[in-house]
Scaffold this active site. Structure first.
Site, short mmCIF file in Angstrom:
data_model
loop_
_atom_site.label_atom_id
_atom_site.label_comp_id
_atom_site.label_asym_id
_atom_site.label_seq_id
_atom_site.Cartn_x
_atom_site.Cartn_y
_atom_site.Cartn_z
N ASP A 81 0.87 -1.16 0.00
CA ASP A 81 0.00 0.00 0.00
C ASP A 81 0.92 1.22 0.00
OD1 ASP A 81 -2.41 1.57 0.40
OD2 ASP A 81 -1.77 1.78 2.48
N ASP A 103 -0.35 5.09 0.99
CA ASP A 103 -0.72 6.15 1.93
C ASP A 103 -0.69 5.66 3.37
OD1 ASP A 103 -1.34 8.18 -0.08
OD2 ASP A 103 -2.99 6.85 -0.62
#
Length: 228
Positions: free
Chosen positions: A12, A14
């Protein structure tokens, strides 16, 4: 604890690689403040990992904002255009990404962000993100039909590796509950690095929970260890 060995790693972005979750929060609160509303961390935890239209809809409903999804996203984008280029890399991230790259471990990016917001976020980090040969932007990729906690993005991201690894061969790094649920639904192990404010009772689906990427031991998952 004993974990299954893996051959590929998906990340991922963020709140895991970059501090952009904090920047999103600033933008959300700017919009909420116009209507004397407060964007809480509980609401934040609920939407983390979702695609843009999904989180906009949830925020509008939860805070009862007199905005359409399009209006919300347009206003938010104006704030984030200023905030995102100032993003910073989180602890341990560069060390891990370069280590995996240098040891020829296939790595992929699996972010719910759109392609255009991604470009804003990595303005100052081009070299680091060039290590990702395979990138999936959930909000821009038509193959990602549903956002996290659905597993779609991880199936799409894994399928971009030329050797088409099985789900059990992939390790996912996530910071959000929705992201971990998506990884587990895809049949993949998930290392979670949650926000310190998150209720640890919500991390139970993660294969491993760390305070920082810096704590990760690659050899625990059959990956080459850091040099002594």
């Amino acid at each position: 604890m004993v974990f299954s060995p893996v051959t590929h790693v998906l990340f991922d972005m963020d709140g895991l690689l970059l501090n952009t979750e904090d920047l999103y929060t600033i933008g959300f609160q700017k919009i909420a403040s116009r209507f004397d509303k407060h964007f809480t961390f509980d609401l934040k935890a609920k939407i983390m990992g979702q695609q843009g239209r999904e989180f906009a809809d949830v925020i509008i409903r939860e805070l009862n904002l007199p905005l359409t999804v399009e209006e919300f996203l347009n206003e938010l984008h104006g704030y984030l255009e200023e905030l995102f280029p100032e993003s910073s890399v989180l602890p341990g991230v560069s060390k891990l990404l370069y280590h995996l790259h240098n040891n020829n471990i296939p790595i992929g990016l699996a972010t719910s962000s759109s392609r255009d917001t991604y470009e804003l976020k990595v303005v100052k980090h081009q070299e680091l993100f060039s290590l990702f040969k395979y990138k999936t932007w959930g909000s821009s990729d038509p193959e990602v039909k549903r956002g996290k906690p659905h597993p779609d993005i991880f199936f799409v991201a894994a399928d971009k590796f030329p050797d088409k690894p099985k789900p059990e061969q992939c390790l996912v790094f996530e910071d959000s509950v929705n992201g971990v649920l998506a990884a587990r639904a895809a049949g993949m192990q998930a290392v979670m690095v949650p926000d310190p404010r998150l209720d640890r009772g919500l991390t139970s689906e993660a294969t491993l929970v760390l305070n920082s990427v810096d704590e990760f031991r690659p050899e625990d998952f059959g990956l080459p260890p850091y040099p002594a």
